[in-house]
Design an enzyme around this catalytic site. Structure first.
Site, PDB file in Angstrom:
ATOM      1  N   ASP A  46       0.817  -1.211   0.000  1.00 29.62           N
ATOM      2  CA  ASP A  46       0.000   0.000   0.000  1.00 29.62           C
ATOM      3  C   ASP A  46       0.853   1.266   0.000  1.00 29.62           C
ATOM      4  OD1 ASP A  46      -2.100  -1.725   0.226  1.00 29.62           O
ATOM      5  OD2 ASP A  46      -2.908  -0.883   2.076  1.00 29.62           O
ATOM      6  N   HIS A 188       4.014  -2.187   3.127  1.00 30.19           N
ATOM      7  CA  HIS A 188       4.067  -0.849   2.548  1.00 30.19           C
ATOM      8  C   HIS A 188       5.403  -0.633   1.846  1.00 30.19           C
ATOM      9  CE1 HIS A 188       0.993  -0.729   5.669  1.00 30.19           C
ATOM     10  NE2 HIS A 188       0.437   0.275   5.007  1.00 30.19           N
TER      11      HIS A 188
END
Length: 239
Positions: A46, A188
C-alpha cells in the site's frame, strides 16, 4: 469509456440515495473468505509508489520470480509513471488506494466517488482500461457505501504493522509467525525496512514451497469468482 464512467458516477449517487444510511462499518469479519488451497500467498503493498523503495522492491521481486499486488495512491502515480508501467509489464496486479489516502469510512458519497474515480482515471490513462480493484485506506467502508463500487475490494489476513515497527527483523518475524497458504499479506513499499522484510519473507517461504501470486491469481487458484462490492481477505479472520 469516459461516458460510461460518468454514467456510472451518476447512477451510483442515485443508487446510494435509495439506501438507508448505516453507521455499521464493514470489517474483515463480515466479508467473504478465500478458502485455503495450495501453497499460494498474495503479498500486497500500500501507499506507493515511491521512487527509491518501490524500484528496489520491483528489482527484488523480479530476481525472485515473485508476483505482488500494489494498491497505489492516485496523486503519486504520475510522478512515478515509469514505475507503474514497469509493475504492469512485469506481471504485478495494480489496484486503487484512493487519490489522497482518504479514510472512506464516514466520508460522503461524493468524496468516495471522487477519490476512487480520479485514481481509476489516472490508471486508465497511463495503463489502459482495466478493472483496478480497490483497497480502502485502513480497510474500512460504511455499509451504505457498498453500492459505490463496481470492482472487488481487498483487505488482508496478515498485518505485521510494518509501517509502525519500521524494523526488518520484527516485520519478518510477525509475518512468519502467522502466515499460511491462502493469506493476503499487507505491507508498505514506501518504508525501506518493509522492502527489506518483504524480500526476506519471500526467500524464507519460497524455500518452504510457497508461491507468490497476485490477489486476482490467488482467488482464481482457490476457485473463487471475484464479485464487485465484496471485501476479500483470505481464509483467516481478524477481529
Amino acid at each position: 469509456m469516459k461516458i460510461q464512467r460518468i454514467i456510472f458516477l451518476v447512477a451510483a449517487v442515485l443508487l446510494l440515495g435509495s439506501v438507508v444510511a448505516s453507521e455499521t462499518a464493514i470489517s474483515v469479519d463480515s466479508q467473504v473468505e478465500i478458502p485455503a488451497g495450495e501453497k499460494y500467498i498474495a503479498l500486497t503493498f500500500d501507499d506507493g509508489p515511491k521512487a527509491d523503495t518501490t524500484s528496489r522492491l520491483l528489482d527484488g521481486l523480479r530476481d525472485r520470480g515473485a508476483k505482488a499486488t500494489f494498491f497505489l495512491v492516485g496523486k503519486q502515480i504520475e510522478p512515478n509513471a515509469a514505475l507503474v508501467k514497469r509493475m504492469k509489464a512485469e506481471g504485478h496486479q495494480i489496484g486503487n488506494h484512493t487519490w489522497d489516502h482518504l479514510k472512506l469510512q464516514g466520508a460522503s458519497s461524493q468524496a468516495v466517488l471522487e477519490e476512487v474515480s480520479k485514481t481509476d482515471a489516472e490508471l486508465c490513462s497511463l495503463l489502459g482500461d482495466d478493472e483496478y480493484w480497490v483497497r480502502p485506506p485502513f480497510g474500512q467502508i460504511d455499509q451504505c457505501q457498498e453500492a459505490l463500487f463496481t470492482v472487488p475490494l481487498v483487505k488482508w489476513s496478515v498485518d505485521p504493522w510494518d509501517w509502525k515497527l519500521r524494523n526488518t527483523d520484527k516485520d519478518v518475524a510477525a509475518v512468519l509467525k502467522q502466515v499460511k497458504s491462502g493469506d493476503i499479506i499487507l505491507m508498505h513499499d514506501t518504508v525501506p525496512e518493509s522492502v527489506d522484510a518483504a524480500l526476506k519473507i519471500i526467500d524464507v517461504l519460497q524455500e518452504k514451497g510457497y508461491v507468490f501470486v497476485t490477489v486476482k491469481e490467488l482467488l482464481e487458484k482457490n476457485k473463487v469468482t471475484p464479485q464487485p462490492c465484496i471485501m476479500y481477505y483470505s481464509d483467516k479472520r481478524h477481529s
